[in-house]
Design a protein around this motif. Sequence first.
Motif, PDB file in Angstrom:
ATOM      1  N   MET A 242      59.550  27.486  43.674  1.00 24.18           N
ATOM      2  CA  MET A 242      59.038  26.062  42.649  1.00 24.18           C
ATOM      3  C   MET A 242      60.043  24.922  42.468  1.00 24.18           C
ATOM      4  O   MET A 242      59.972  23.908  42.489  1.00 24.18           O
ATOM      5  CB  MET A 242      58.299  26.732  41.561  1.00 24.18           C
ATOM      6  CG  MET A 242      57.045  27.363  41.881  1.00 24.18           C
ATOM      7  SD  MET A 242      55.876  26.521  42.894  1.00 24.18           S
ATOM      8  CE  MET A 242      56.327  27.454  44.666  1.00 24.18           C
ATOM      9  N   LEU A 243      61.327  25.587  42.076  1.00 24.95           N
ATOM     10  CA  LEU A 243      62.411  25.057  41.538  1.00 24.95           C
ATOM     11  C   LEU A 243      63.151  24.243  42.899  1.00 24.95           C
ATOM     12  O   LEU A 243      63.492  23.366  43.021  1.00 24.95           O
ATOM     13  CB  LEU A 243      63.652  25.915  41.098  1.00 24.95           C
ATOM     14  CG  LEU A 243      63.155  26.447  39.594  1.00 24.95           C
ATOM     15  CD1 LEU A 243      64.494  27.281  39.183  1.00 24.95           C
ATOM     16  CD2 LEU A 243      63.019  25.300  38.713  1.00 24.95           C
ATOM     17  N   ALA A 244      63.132  24.922  44.039  1.00 29.37           N
ATOM     18  CA  ALA A 244      63.479  24.488  45.406  1.00 29.37           C
ATOM     19  C   ALA A 244      62.673  23.264  45.591  1.00 29.37           C
ATOM     20  O   ALA A 244      62.997  22.483  46.250  1.00 29.37           O
ATOM     21  CB  ALA A 244      63.453  25.681  46.477  1.00 29.37           C
ATOM     22  N   SER A 245      61.215  23.273  45.478  1.00 31.48           N
ATOM     23  CA  SER A 245      60.315  22.365  45.887  1.00 31.48           C
ATOM     24  C   SER A 245      60.744  21.227  45.398  1.00 31.48           C
ATOM     25  O   SER A 245      60.733  20.050  45.796  1.00 31.48           O
ATOM     26  CB  SER A 245      59.015  22.700  45.890  1.00 31.48           C
ATOM     27  OG  SER A 245      58.638  22.910  44.265  1.00 31.48           O
ATOM     28  N   VAL A 246      61.116  21.411  43.860  1.00 29.40           N
ATOM     29  CA  VAL A 246      61.419  20.037  43.092  1.00 29.40           C
ATOM     30  C   VAL A 246      62.691  19.410  43.661  1.00 29.40           C
ATOM     31  O   VAL A 246      62.953  18.181  43.622  1.00 29.40           O
ATOM     32  CB  VAL A 246      61.706  20.384  41.684  1.00 29.40           C
ATOM     33  CG1 VAL A 246      62.166  18.981  40.975  1.00 29.40           C
ATOM     34  CG2 VAL A 246      60.185  20.827  41.095  1.00 29.40           C
ATOM     35  N   LEU A 247      63.663  20.152  44.142  1.00 28.66           N
ATOM     36  CA  LEU A 247      64.916  19.700  44.559  1.00 28.66           C
ATOM     37  C   LEU A 247      65.170  19.161  45.830  1.00 28.66           C
ATOM     38  O   LEU A 247      65.432  18.235  46.106  1.00 28.66           O
ATOM     39  CB  LEU A 247      65.893  21.222  44.665  1.00 28.66           C
ATOM     40  CG  LEU A 247      67.301  20.839  44.846  1.00 28.66           C
ATOM     41  CD1 LEU A 247      67.802  20.408  43.922  1.00 28.66           C
ATOM     42  CD2 LEU A 247      67.883  22.357  45.236  1.00 28.66           C
ATOM     43  N   VAL A 248      63.940  19.639  46.593  1.00 31.75           N
ATOM     44  CA  VAL A 248      63.694  19.093  48.175  1.00 31.75           C
ATOM     45  C   VAL A 248      63.209  17.493  47.820  1.00 31.75           C
ATOM     46  O   VAL A 248      63.420  16.524  48.363  1.00 31.75           O
ATOM     47  CB  VAL A 248      62.623  19.637  48.779  1.00 31.75           C
ATOM     48  CG1 VAL A 248      62.105  18.940  50.065  1.00 31.75           C
ATOM     49  CG2 VAL A 248      63.103  20.843  49.384  1.00 31.75           C
ATOM     50  N   PHE A 249      62.172  17.477  46.533  1.00 33.93           N
ATOM     51  CA  PHE A 249      61.449  16.083  46.505  1.00 33.93           C
ATOM     52  C   PHE A 249      62.675  15.326  45.945  1.00 33.93           C
ATOM     53  O   PHE A 249      62.532  14.165  46.370  1.00 33.93           O
ATOM     54  CB  PHE A 249      60.335  16.432  45.223  1.00 33.93           C
ATOM     55  CG  PHE A 249      60.021  14.947  44.794  1.00 33.93           C
ATOM     56  CD1 PHE A 249      59.023  14.113  45.355  1.00 33.93           C
ATOM     57  CD2 PHE A 249      60.218  14.461  43.487  1.00 33.93           C
ATOM     58  CE1 PHE A 249      58.540  13.228  44.976  1.00 33.93           C
ATOM     59  CE2 PHE A 249      59.684  13.327  42.960  1.00 33.93           C
ATOM     60  CZ  PHE A 249      58.758  12.607  43.874  1.00 33.93           C
ATOM     61  N   LEU A 250      63.533  15.560  45.142  1.00 39.05           N
ATOM     62  CA  LEU A 250      64.711  14.721  44.731  1.00 39.05           C
ATOM     63  C   LEU A 250      65.605  14.320  46.128  1.00 39.05           C
ATOM     64  O   LEU A 250      66.013  13.334  46.020  1.00 39.05           O
ATOM     65  CB  LEU A 250      65.570  15.458  43.848  1.00 39.05           C
ATOM     66  CG  LEU A 250      65.170  15.811  42.305  1.00 39.05           C
ATOM     67  CD1 LEU A 250      66.044  16.765  41.527  1.00 39.05           C
ATOM     68  CD2 LEU A 250      64.914  14.384  41.795  1.00 39.05           C
ATOM     69  N   CYS A 251      65.720  15.164  47.010  1.00 37.78           N
ATOM     70  CA  CYS A 251      66.529  14.798  47.984  1.00 37.78           C
ATOM     71  C   CYS A 251      65.793  13.730  48.899  1.00 37.78           C
ATOM     72  O   CYS A 251      66.388  12.797  49.525  1.00 37.78           O
ATOM     73  CB  CYS A 251      66.606  16.000  48.926  1.00 37.78           C
ATOM     74  SG  CYS A 251      67.359  15.747  50.668  1.00 37.78           S
ATOM     75  N   LEU A 252      64.412  13.729  49.075  1.00 38.32           N
ATOM     76  CA  LEU A 252      63.539  12.825  49.767  1.00 38.32           C
ATOM     77  C   LEU A 252      63.868  11.440  48.902  1.00 38.32           C
ATOM     78  O   LEU A 252      64.068  10.545  49.824  1.00 38.32           O
ATOM     79  CB  LEU A 252      61.972  13.302  49.741  1.00 38.32           C
ATOM     80  CG  LEU A 252      61.848  14.417  50.577  1.00 38.32           C
ATOM     81  CD1 LEU A 252      60.393  14.842  50.497  1.00 38.32           C
ATOM     82  CD2 LEU A 252      61.888  13.998  52.183  1.00 38.32           C
ATOM     83  N   ILE A 253      63.902  11.444  47.932  1.00 36.17           N
ATOM     84  CA  ILE A 253      64.201  10.278  47.084  1.00 36.17           C
ATOM     85  C   ILE A 253      65.395   9.564  47.466  1.00 36.17           C
ATOM     86  O   ILE A 253      65.391   8.530  47.743  1.00 36.17           O
ATOM     87  CB  ILE A 253      63.714  10.374  45.658  1.00 36.17           C
ATOM     88  CG1 ILE A 253      62.235  10.739  45.316  1.00 36.17           C
ATOM     89  CG2 ILE A 253      64.289   9.204  44.786  1.00 36.17           C
ATOM     90  CD1 ILE A 253      62.290  11.028  43.685  1.00 36.17           C
ATOM     91  N   LEU A 254      66.571  10.509  47.369  1.00 35.13           N
ATOM     92  CA  LEU A 254      67.931  10.040  47.613  1.00 35.13           C
ATOM     93  C   LEU A 254      67.954   9.484  49.194  1.00 35.13           C
ATOM     94  O   LEU A 254      68.537   8.383  49.273  1.00 35.13           O
ATOM     95  CB  LEU A 254      68.865  11.011  47.319  1.00 35.13           C
ATOM     96  CG  LEU A 254      69.230  11.501  46.018  1.00 35.13           C
ATOM     97  CD1 LEU A 254      69.984  12.714  46.076  1.00 35.13           C
ATOM     98  CD2 LEU A 254      69.736  10.321  45.286  1.00 35.13           C
ATOM     99  N   LEU A 255      67.299  10.216  50.101  1.00 38.29           N
ATOM    100  CA  LEU A 255      67.395   9.751  51.617  1.00 38.29           C
ATOM    101  C   LEU A 255      66.727   8.467  51.518  1.00 38.29           C
ATOM    102  O   LEU A 255      67.135   7.599  52.507  1.00 38.29           O
ATOM    103  CB  LEU A 255      66.631  10.740  52.413  1.00 38.29           C
ATOM    104  CG  LEU A 255      67.281  12.393  52.308  1.00 38.29           C
ATOM    105  CD1 LEU A 255      66.714  13.072  53.263  1.00 38.29           C
ATOM    106  CD2 LEU A 255      68.864  11.977  52.592  1.00 38.29           C
ATOM    107  N   LEU A 256      65.607   8.220  50.987  1.00 37.68           N
ATOM    108  CA  LEU A 256      64.977   7.072  51.038  1.00 37.68           C
ATOM    109  C   LEU A 256      65.590   5.728  50.576  1.00 37.68           C
ATOM    110  O   LEU A 256      65.800   4.851  51.182  1.00 37.68           O
ATOM    111  CB  LEU A 256      63.587   6.833  50.354  1.00 37.68           C
ATOM    112  CG  LEU A 256      62.238   8.033  51.044  1.00 37.68           C
ATOM    113  CD1 LEU A 256      61.253   8.057  50.304  1.00 37.68           C
ATOM    114  CD2 LEU A 256      62.131   7.395  52.413  1.00 37.68           C
TER     115      LEU A 256
END
Length: 530
Positions: A242-256
């Motif tokens: 669950m923590l990793a899923s939030v981390l992935v979401f942060l990454c998506l924002i940075l990439l966009l």
Amino acid sequence: MTTDLAAPEIFGSTTTAGRGKRPRPPFGVSIVAILAVLIALFSLIPLGYVIFMTGATGWETATGLIFRPRVGELLLNTILLIVITVPLCLVLGVGGAWLVERTQLRGHKWWAVVLAAPLAIPAFVNSYAWVSAVPSLAGLWSGVLIATLSYFPLVYIPAAATLSRLDPAIEQSAASLGLGAWRTFFRVVLPQLRIAMTGGGLLVSLHLLAEYGAFAMIRFDTFTTAIMVQFQSTFNGTAGNMLASVLVFLCLILLLVEVRSRGSARYARVGSGAQARALRLPLHAYQVPAQLSLLALAGLAFGLPVWFVLRWIIAGGPGIWSTAEFLPALVQTLGYGMIGAVATTVVAFPMAYLAVRHPSWFSKLLELSNYVTSSMPGIVVGLAFVTVSIRLVPGFYQSTGLLVAAYVLLFVPRALVNIRAGLAQAPKELDEAAQALGTPPLLSFIRVTLRLSAPAAAGGAALVFLGIVNELTATLLLSPNGTRTLATEFWSKSSEIDYAGAAPYALLMILISAPMTYLLFQQSKKVAGQ
């Protein structure tokens, strides 16, 4: 004769050349696209693992684990770390590059190398040295200090390379129009650094999301350190995922954000451009402050870590050196570093080629998939590979190939950013002209595009090598039995508070990384034609 089967609405159109013929790509775009898609699918294995485990958890359990105070605390820590550290790295990296490449800074050739040197020191070694100097270090600002000193060269190196190859006629034209030095910098020079700044800023952000050792030593909690604690202490895969899923979401924002800020401006030119060297601005009264500022930066980022590593070695005495312990770790570290660097560079090329030569939503989506995986902490990538290999290909578990595959996924953005910048500086018109003169597409690609982008690819490979030498968590999970690297041995010693025993491994990592850092710097200069 083969034809290009790629749909123009996906890959974009190609300009005409010669006698009205449509020049073919060096490789058929469809072939490159197929390779890129296969690579992207492979890179999504860790993400698929996180999604699958999240779905298997159930909606109620998942929301309960994500929307809780602890996650809010970790989210705040991680966001503050990025928001503060990345601008500091941009200021230090671009400012240092401008002083070295565009001013009459005394000893600028020496400073050019010195400012790249901190990249040779792993972040967790930097943290180890700072904890040795100030044992009370802890919390956000300590994390910002260590991360900034460790990662600003990721911005400085591409910024310096871009400034060194920037056509001086652009600045001369601005000056002739009455713009002063500062207005010329902000209105003319800084926009030309967009690719270097966005690419470097993205790399810094991804490092911050995935870094474990440096922050664990100073007791600063981020998503990565919390995930590691979950898996190490209780092997609580549900909470960790669950923590990793939030981390992935942060990454998506940075990439966009990075994709949007990169823009579609073109930075390549056909021809050699102006041959004159850029006029260096006199510093006058600012010469001494500039020298002192760079000296302080180099001392904190490179001098202090090296000093405390050597101090612990002296304190430990001859007894901390043992050939039987160091030689296997050294040989295996070099082997994994070289194999992983070559493999990662080869894998990154199709993605970079599509992103530069055929930009579209399709190529951006493929590129995005690699950044998402690389932003995940090594322990999540490692656990994904452990699960998949045990369930699907048991013979591949704890093999050299599996570990190298993890290295490729973790570090492909390092190669991708550099190759993309190199291809952007290799005008496609030169390749099209070669084809119009009768050169086969593959041969024209090798003679023109590959030759011009080779220095950037070598720089990317050097960055990947540095990453592999310093990688810790995935190596601990995936390495074959008996594997010992310098990073894992250092972490084992330092975790036991045996700082003297860990010091030789830290020194060897620095000594290995230093030549590769210098090579990276030299290759960035070759791209500039120097």
